[in-house]
Write an enzyme that holds these catalytic residues in place. Structure first.
Site, short mmCIF file in Angstrom:
data_model
loop_
_atom_site.label_atom_id
_atom_site.label_comp_id
_atom_site.label_asym_id
_atom_site.label_seq_id
_atom_site.Cartn_x
_atom_site.Cartn_y
_atom_site.Cartn_z
N HIS A 162 -8.29 19.40 10.16
CA HIS A 162 -8.86 19.57 8.79
C HIS A 162 -8.05 19.11 7.68
O HIS A 162 -8.11 19.72 6.73
CB HIS A 162 -8.83 20.99 8.63
CG HIS A 162 -9.51 21.94 9.92
ND1 HIS A 162 -10.98 22.29 9.91
CD2 HIS A 162 -9.28 22.22 10.94
CE1 HIS A 162 -11.14 22.75 11.02
NE2 HIS A 162 -10.26 22.91 11.76
N SER A 283 -2.47 -2.80 -11.01
CA SER A 283 -3.76 -2.43 -11.87
C SER A 283 -3.67 -3.24 -13.25
O SER A 283 -2.32 -3.59 -13.70
CB SER A 283 -3.53 -1.03 -12.41
OG SER A 283 -4.07 -0.63 -13.38
N LYS A 289 1.05 0.99 -10.98
CA LYS A 289 0.38 1.05 -9.70
C LYS A 289 0.61 -0.16 -8.62
O LYS A 289 0.79 -1.13 -8.85
CB LYS A 289 -1.25 1.06 -10.21
CG LYS A 289 -1.61 2.17 -11.03
CD LYS A 289 -1.79 3.42 -10.20
CE LYS A 289 -2.89 3.43 -9.22
NZ LYS A 289 -4.05 3.74 -9.68
N GLU A 296 -8.94 0.02 1.26
CA GLU A 296 -9.95 0.45 0.65
C GLU A 296 -11.50 -0.66 1.07
O GLU A 296 -12.51 -0.04 1.37
CB GLU A 296 -9.95 0.54 -1.02
CG GLU A 296 -8.93 1.66 -1.32
CD GLU A 296 -8.63 1.55 -2.65
OE1 GLU A 296 -9.35 1.98 -3.55
OE2 GLU A 296 -7.76 0.65 -2.85
#
Ligand code: ARG
Length: 465
Positions: A162, A283, A289, A296
């Site tokens: 979980h 970024s 970043k 992704e």
């Protein structure tokens, strides 16, 4: 290669008008199926050899055709071959070019053959080769995982259920789980390859042919086990395509889960790994970043592969036997699935090889979240003879005390513990550390060192073989 004739010279005998531009556009598949060119030539060579062997064409014609096909092969390799969308597909492009090279004898190549058995033979050959490439890449990836697992065998990490800290595990255990997943992927692809390895050639349009062909000969020379038994099935079956795409989709699901872990592990909140600058992106507005774009996109491309599978399932579901042009749509989906999967396997390998593991952070996370509570419950059962259900409840009470004090289980005093259960003694502290917890999980397939080493030995043997 001009097509100045009024109608299509390959099939337009009874036609008095040429196709509209839009018909040509929707019908033409050459931009996609040109990727079958070499398989098409392979299939044609085998067919022509067989036609000569059975006396259906002369040896002289066979040699002329083989000469022409060789020349076309060279043109394809050098990039000099000109593809013509007016000729629809790769099969007619190659046959038309053969005609230009050797003249009207070229037309004999299509004796006892249809594009229906031709295309599906080409496609089986293509997917067979594609699977071999995928197998090689997946095996290499498994080796990378295995090396990482072996090198980091001592690293302790939190195991989750979980996405809540559950029990400490060796990080190598986690990596070995992926080796299992990719191992099953490999098996699925192998089985698909086995099953598809039957030859449709000679089924002709659907009914077979009146020429005395030798289907066993062509099957054998193309490396297929047998000719397919039923000519109607041979031209209409696309199960092998669906299987290839299902195998790929399942494998992509594994990559997507891995990608999700990379994304989590690399976040400030987890901070378990870092990736080199060469594998992250910046970024344009936030200078701090470092984004895990590769992971992704692996996750996202899974949607693309699943979509391709669904699109072909949908194409196939309403088709009466035998061939229908709908099936032409199968290739674009498969080529895209293949390209995507290969890219994803390769970049996943780069990610796994180049990630730096932050072992202190992993260890800290593994010792938080009362991760050894199950060990405590097990201790009650083993050392105090308490039934597990009661042990579970007692442990819950102890966890609650530690949570209120905001300390770990092994930081509790004995007096805290004996308040809950007077029989508890100081031996309990021996089992509350992550290391102890891990080493106690020595059941087959568990996370103790002996068992991890067993898994590593298994995969070493398997991957060397
Ligand atoms: N380009 C076609 C395909 O990919 C080849 C088979 C065409 N057959 C036909 N009967 N028109 O399916």
């Amino acid at each position: 290669m001009s097509n100045k004739k009024k109608s299509n010279k390959m099939w337009g005998g009874r036609f008095s008008e040429k196709s509209t531009d839009l018909l040509t556009k929707i019908n033409s598949s050459i931009d996609i199926d040109k990727r079958l060119a070499f398989e098409d030539i392979l299939g044609s060579k085998a067919h022509v050899e067989m036609l000569a062997k059975t006396g259906i064409i002369t040896k002289k014609t066979k040699n002329e055709i083989l000469y022409g096909l060789k020349k076309i092969e060279k043109e394809l390799i050098s990039g000099d071959f000109i593809f013509n969308s007016g000729l629809e597909d790769i099969h007619m492009n190659i046959e038309a070019r053969l005609g230009e090279i050797i003249g009207p004898e070229a037309g004999r190549i299509h004796t006892a053959r249809s594009r229906n058995d031709q295309v599906v033979t080409d496609f089986r050959l293509w997917i067979r080769k594609a699977i071999e490439e995928i197998e090689a890449e997946l095996s290499k990836l498994q080796v990378s995982f295995l090396k990482k697992a072996e090198k980091n065998i001592e690293i302790v990490s939190p195991g989750y259920t979980h996405l809540q800290v559950a029990q400490p595990v060796r990080f190598s255990h986690h990596l070995l789980a992926y080796i299992e997943m990719f191992g099953r992927d490999l098996e699925r692809f192998k089985q698909t390859k086995e099953r598809l390895n039957e030859c449709p050639l000679g089924a002709a349009a659907l009914a077979g042919t009146s020429f005395p062909i030798d289907r066993f000969h062509t099957a054998k020379s193309l490396g297929f086990r047998y000719p397919m038994r039923n000519s109607m099935d041979a031209v209409s079956d696309r199960d092998f395509v669906l299987e290839f795409m299902s195998d790929s989709a399942i494998s992509m699901v594994h990559f997507s889960r891995l990608a999700e872990e990379f994304i989590l592990w690399g976040s400030v909140e987890f901070d378990f790994i870092s990736l080199p600058d060469s594998l992250v992106t910046g970024s344009s507005i936030m200078p701090q970043k470092k984004n895990p774009d590769a992971a992704e996109l692996i996750r996202a491309k899974t949607g693309r592969v699943n979509g391709a599978l669904l699109s072909l399932l949908t194409v196939m579901k309403g088709l009466p036997l035998a061939y229908a042009k709908d099936m032409q749509e199968d290739k674009e989906a498969v080529f895209d699935v293949f390209d995507t999967l290969i890219l994803v396997i390769k970049i996943s390998q780069e990610l796994i090889e180049n990630m730096k593991i932050k072992k202190e952070n992993m260890y800290n996370a593994a010792s938080n979240g009362f991760s050894t509570a199950t060990d405590l419950a097990d201790w009650f059962v083993r050392d105090l003879g308490i039934p597990f259900r009661d042990a579970h409840s007692l442990t819950g009470k102890i966890v609650e005390i530690a949570a209120k004090k905001n300390i770990k289980l092994n930081e509790l005093n004995l007096s805290d513990l004996t308040k809950v259960e007077p029989k508890i003694n100081k031996n309990v502290f021996k089992i509350l550390s992550p290391e102890k917890s891990i080493e106690s999980k020595n059941s087959f397939g568990g996370t103790a060192l002996r068992e991890i080493k067993r898994q590593i030995r298994f995969w070493k043997r398997k991957l060397n073989a």
